[in-house]
Design a protein around this motif. Structure first.
Motif, mmCIF file in Angstrom:
data_model
loop_
_atom_site.group_PDB
_atom_site.id
_atom_site.type_symbol
_atom_site.label_atom_id
_atom_site.label_comp_id
_atom_site.label_asym_id
_atom_site.label_seq_id
_atom_site.Cartn_x
_atom_site.Cartn_y
_atom_site.Cartn_z
ATOM 1 N N ARG A 1 0.976 -1.241 0.062
ATOM 2 C CA ARG A 1 -0.043 -0.010 -0.114
ATOM 3 C C ARG A 1 0.835 1.196 0.028
ATOM 4 N N ALA A 2 2.121 1.282 0.601
ATOM 5 C CA ALA A 2 2.808 2.254 0.585
ATOM 6 C C ALA A 2 3.579 2.651 -0.483
ATOM 7 N N ILE A 3 3.701 1.626 -1.373
ATOM 8 C CA ILE A 3 4.250 1.733 -2.670
ATOM 9 C C ILE A 3 3.308 2.207 -3.766
ATOM 10 N N VAL A 4 2.058 1.689 -3.821
ATOM 11 C CA VAL A 4 1.140 2.174 -4.809
ATOM 12 C C VAL A 4 0.532 3.547 -4.561
ATOM 13 N N THR A 5 0.469 4.040 -3.335
ATOM 14 C CA THR A 5 -0.062 5.419 -2.928
ATOM 15 C C THR A 5 1.058 6.247 -2.969
ATOM 16 N N SER A 6 2.422 6.018 -3.291
ATOM 17 C CA SER A 6 3.502 6.875 -3.385
ATOM 18 C C SER A 6 3.563 7.620 -4.684
ATOM 19 N N LYS A 7 4.381 8.411 -4.968
ATOM 20 C CA LYS A 7 4.610 9.194 -6.142
ATOM 21 C C LYS A 7 5.203 7.986 -7.217
ATOM 22 N N ALA A 8 5.854 7.109 -6.528
ATOM 23 C CA ALA A 8 6.423 5.880 -7.555
ATOM 24 C C ALA A 8 4.950 5.195 -7.877
ATOM 25 N N GLY A 9 4.165 4.924 -6.940
ATOM 26 C CA GLY A 9 3.157 4.283 -7.190
ATOM 27 C C GLY A 9 2.360 4.637 -8.417
ATOM 28 N N LYS A 10 2.211 5.882 -8.465
ATOM 29 C CA LYS A 10 1.309 6.657 -9.565
ATOM 30 C C LYS A 10 2.294 6.599 -10.893
ATOM 31 N N ILE A 11 3.409 6.577 -10.928
ATOM 32 C CA ILE A 11 4.157 6.114 -12.142
ATOM 33 C C ILE A 11 4.005 4.768 -12.540
ATOM 34 N N LEU A 12 4.016 3.818 -11.611
ATOM 35 C CA LEU A 12 3.884 2.336 -11.905
ATOM 36 C C LEU A 12 2.623 2.074 -12.710
ATOM 37 N N ILE A 13 1.402 2.856 -12.121
ATOM 38 C CA ILE A 13 0.325 2.781 -12.799
ATOM 39 C C ILE A 13 0.108 3.447 -14.298
ATOM 40 N N ALA A 14 0.917 4.400 -14.537
ATOM 41 C CA ALA A 14 1.074 5.138 -15.712
ATOM 42 C C ALA A 14 1.801 4.132 -16.790
ATOM 43 N N ILE A 15 2.818 3.545 -16.180
ATOM 44 C CA ILE A 15 3.545 2.245 -16.887
ATOM 45 C C ILE A 15 2.424 1.389 -17.349
ATOM 46 N N ARG A 16 1.623 0.875 -16.380
ATOM 47 C CA ARG A 16 0.596 -0.200 -16.680
ATOM 48 C C ARG A 16 -0.349 0.383 -17.874
#
Length: 380
Positions: free
Chosen positions: A226-241
């Protein structure tokens, strides 16, 4: 900082999930140890072991959802990381047997004595130490994932091609571990464990503690994810997806973000495997089977991809159904699993939790009165 994370980053479903897990971590051992077997509230030893296994499966599903649901990496090889963590724990448990084995050898496990081995292989050195074994539980899957991801992501292997390569990875490891000369027990694997940290692994108290540790590991895994996906890096991961090429053109090093989440996910899977082994009492090369990794994808799809909580829920529901079906209809379980996956794909594409969440949002939107439009001023 922790308080801010707990109250700002965890949604309602996450809080319900954590509270229920916390209650289970305390209540199940109490009902098993303190309530007499004749009581209707007593939880049997079999149930404790079975539910503990479900918790490790839920942690594995959580790890898969982290890379598939939030980064778009469909891994068909996470069973390899799960099995490697299990083997690291199994090697420690085998070293604890000592002269109590069938052949009473003070150092070599029974299968090595049977195969006429004269000395302990280098790969087994250090596994008599619990801290070293726990380091290997995280390091071996994490290092393999890092090396694999380094080459795969920098080569821009994506989509079905990456899925096939991950499946080939776990299949290759399965074939390697089946060989007796690898020093990991061949097709029989590692079993007949006695102690863990000096405690009888078959005792009621030990099994209750292992259950609670599995629950705590699942809670920790959820918080990390949860800490990863709600961080700024998590937003980038969703953008990559959702749009990898566009994210790359915006200047982000896509391969670095993929490599990070892929390695973290592998470590989580390895920890799940390490907790799985002492509760089921065996680890063998069949855990590397690609079918196991594919089944994990089914768990995540059923529960809800990209929800974390849904992935854990799907693992519990599918494995509970598996336990029931294999007892009631042993020949029909695989057909039931296939039918369940087809049903979810056609009618619940967002999984159980994702579909329920969407329904709840639409229900709330219908209840809210429409905002009144501002009164139009008369023209002067």
């Amino acid at each position: 900082m922790l308080t801010r994370f707990l109250f700002e980053k965890i949604d309602r479903a996450g809080w319900v999930f954590l509270v229920l897990l916390g209650i289970a971590a305390v209540l199940v051992p109490v009902l098993n140890l303190a309530v007499p077997p004749g009581s209707m509230f007593h939880v049997s030893n079999t149930a404790v072991g079975l539910w503990g296994k479900y918790m490790t499966y839920a942690l594995l599903a959580l790890a898969v959802d982290l890379v598939w649901g939030y980064c778009g990496i469909l891994s068909l090889g996470h069973g390899a990381f799960f099995a490697l963590g299990g083997y690291a724990m199994g090697m420690y448990l085998m070293r604890q047997i000592g002269p109590r084995g069938v052949y009473s050898h003070p150092v070599l496990p029974d299968f090595m004595v049977f195969l006429n081995w004269t000395e302990l292989p280098v790969t087994w050195w250090g596994f008599s130490s619990f801290p070293y074994a726990m380091l290997m539980v995280a390091l071996v899957p994490g290092l393999l994932a890092f090396v694999f991801g380094w080459f795969a992501f920098r080569s821009r292997v994506t989509g079905v091609y990456l899925s096939i390569i991950t499946q080939a990875l776990t299949y290759a490891l399965m074939l390697a571990f089946f060989r007796n000369d690898m020093g990991f027990g061949g097709n029989n694997g590692l079993t007949d464990f006695k102690d863990i940290l000096g405690f009888n692994i078959q005792s009621q108290v030990t099994r209750a503690v292992l259950f609670s540790l599995s629950v705590l590991a699942l809670m920790t895994g959820y918080l990390v994810a949860r800490a990863i996906v709600t961080s700024k890096a998590g937003k980038i991961l969703i953008a990559i997806r959702d749009a990898e090429a566009r994210t790359r053109f915006l200047g982000y090093r896509v391969e670095n973000f993929k490599l990070f989440v892929w390695t973290v996910s592998a470590v989580m899977a390895g920890i799940a495997g390490a907790l799985y082994v002492p509760q089921v009492g065996i680890i063998n090369p069949s855990e590397f089977s690609p079918a196991n990794s594919i089944e994990t994808i089914v768990w995540v799809a059923v529960g809800g991809r990209g929800t974390l909580v849904g992935a854990a829920l799907g693992a519990g529901l599918v494995n509970f159904a598996k336990s029931w079906f294999t007892g009631a209809f042993p020949q029909g379980w695989l057909f039931a699993l296939g039918g369940l996956f087809i049903f979810v794909t056609l009618f619940l594409p967002k999984g159980i939790l994702g579909t329920f969440t969407d329904w709840w949002k639409r229900r709330g939107e219908r209840r809210e009165p429409p905002a009144a439009s501002p009164a139009r001023q008369p023209a002067e």
